[in-house]
Design a protein around this motif. Sequence first.
Motif: not given
Length: 685
Positions: A141-149, A173-180
């Motif tokens: 799992w990972g976080a889906l991020v709009q970078l500007y936000t 650090a919290h177990g995620g594998d990617f930032v989208g």
Amino acid sequence: MTLNKLDQAAQDAGIALRFINAHGEPETISDTTKRALLAVMETPSGKAPPLPPVQVFAARAKRQLTPQGRGAFSWQLETEQGKQFSGDVQGGEVLTLPPRLPQGYHQLTLHKGRQQWQTRIIIAPRRCYLPEPLEQGEKRWGALVQLYTLRSENNWGIGDFGDLKLMLEQIAAHGGDFVGLNPLHALYPSLPEHASPYSPTSRRWLNVLYIDINQLEDFQHSKEGQRWWKSAKTRKALERARASEFVDYSAVAELKLAALRFAWQNYQPRAADDADFQQFILEGAGHLRYQAAFDGILAERSQQHPDEWGWANWPEGWRNALLPEVQQWCAEHEAEIQFWSWLQWLAQQQFAACWQRSQQLGMAVGLYRDLAVGVAQGSAETWQDPELYKLGASVGAPPDRLGPQGQNWCLPPLDPHVMRARGYQPFIDLLRANMRDCGALRIDHVMALLRLWWIPYGESADKGAYVAYPVHDLLAILALESQRHRCMVIGEDLGTVPQEIVSLLRNSGIFSWKVLFFEQHGDGSYRQPQEYPRQSIASASTHDLPTLGGFWHADDLTLGDKLGIYAGDGVLQSLQQQRVKQKQALLDALHQAGSLPARSGKRADGLALSPALTLAFHRYLACTHSALLGLQPEDWLGMSSPVNVPGTVNEYPNWRRKLNATLETMFTLEVQKVLKVVNEGRKAE
């Protein structure tokens, strides 16, 4: 059935003569539309060469060509590695390529007397790259991020590459594998309010407003820059930009460009001796030079013409990068071109450092980038290459139930005939620019590999037609570049998906996108977690849809009504009734999956999105069979306002809404509970 001349010409050019509309009925394209689109295209004319300009062979396909014509031909094949083969062949006979040709790009030259013809031979694998843990059946799992936000204590009012590095560290650090990420494509730093990442000036270069100024030693060592930085006026402007609820692009750009000019003044005396920067300039070649020139001219003109946008409004002698007036400007402004090129170099360096950090943290995917479907009409790309981009048309979507007038995205399409004539090099360059420094590439509107809805420029969206693209060739090249860059591919296949591309994407190893809100059976019930396909990424929502909170409380419908999106009687009421049914079906699905305790409320109507219900949604998503799961921080943080409202331009501040917590304070105990549940669900099978 015999076609008339117009229909035959349209069909030969790849224009579909009819299509299935939103009501499931066949609809015929008008002759007016056919003529308009034929006039726009660069369709091949004159006598055809003996062999096509490019031939793509995927996987185990027979590697044979048949030169057209009469008489004897001689041929030479030079592989990408420099190995050479040669032979003779008669016109009309099969030419079998040498055995065991390696994957890659090879050059075949055909001779007959003094004439010669070139054909690019592309040998490609069958499937796109897949990281080893996913190959072994693991789920990440990972976080889906709009970078500007992203907010932080150190950024300058917009999320930047420094924030991205911190976000990667927190997610790992919290177990995620990617930032989208949202598309990081170059925008318009001198006209920063044109902020949509899906309407860029170039898809090959980066948005320089994402540069983290705090990392620049040349800014720290600039005496003038530090005086400016410490002044009360600058500090107040920075505080306002950092504290605002929405990204104030004009304020951010003014601050950042001022700081970057100071840093450049400090760096410029060393520029010619910096081997890395000079190598970047050399590799970027003319494409980088004219991107930098475009930015420089735009910066100059925007001071006198702040309302002007895009090169179409420039004087006639400036509307193409190769015109004499532009060449004269370039010759007189070498330092300005160097400055904008340097900003691209800084952006690439900082983004590459984020990728390297993700690999140090042991992330299998690490970063995924997003490739927009096109560039804007008045962009640097169309200014540089008006033959490739068809400015006499725009892409969009035909009418459907939610958009009875259709959609016009104001993005000029790439001409498939020009792409093929160039051996697909523009497509290859685009992939290479976007697959560098990341573990996955999301392709927005992946159906564009098969077809795009072209609309004659100035017409409404219902006057368009589907134009075919060489999908088998493009998928093969995509697989080749994916394997070379060790970059997996995710296809955004939401909306109307033609049946013929579904199996093509699946067989090519391209991941599908599965959005919780849409994953319903015909009877309205929601698919259970085990029904999600493994070759997919699951998410609750997307940047074009409401957050979990916005959906559950129907805030998106209230906002849409306020913005005047729902034209016609009863549309809002119908959508509200549909939402009530969707919520109940979702709640039933949570209970059926065991994501909610049996004692929890069974009626969705009037049930608030409590922390317990938020936890249940994340538990449900975590248990999906999808190999990847993308989570939006907005849902952890209980946010309801969207980042984008499709169908609006000025009615809503799209691409500006920030997160409601800083990176330093985001991961509260409540959020950690959510992510703990996600980690447990991803490991369970």
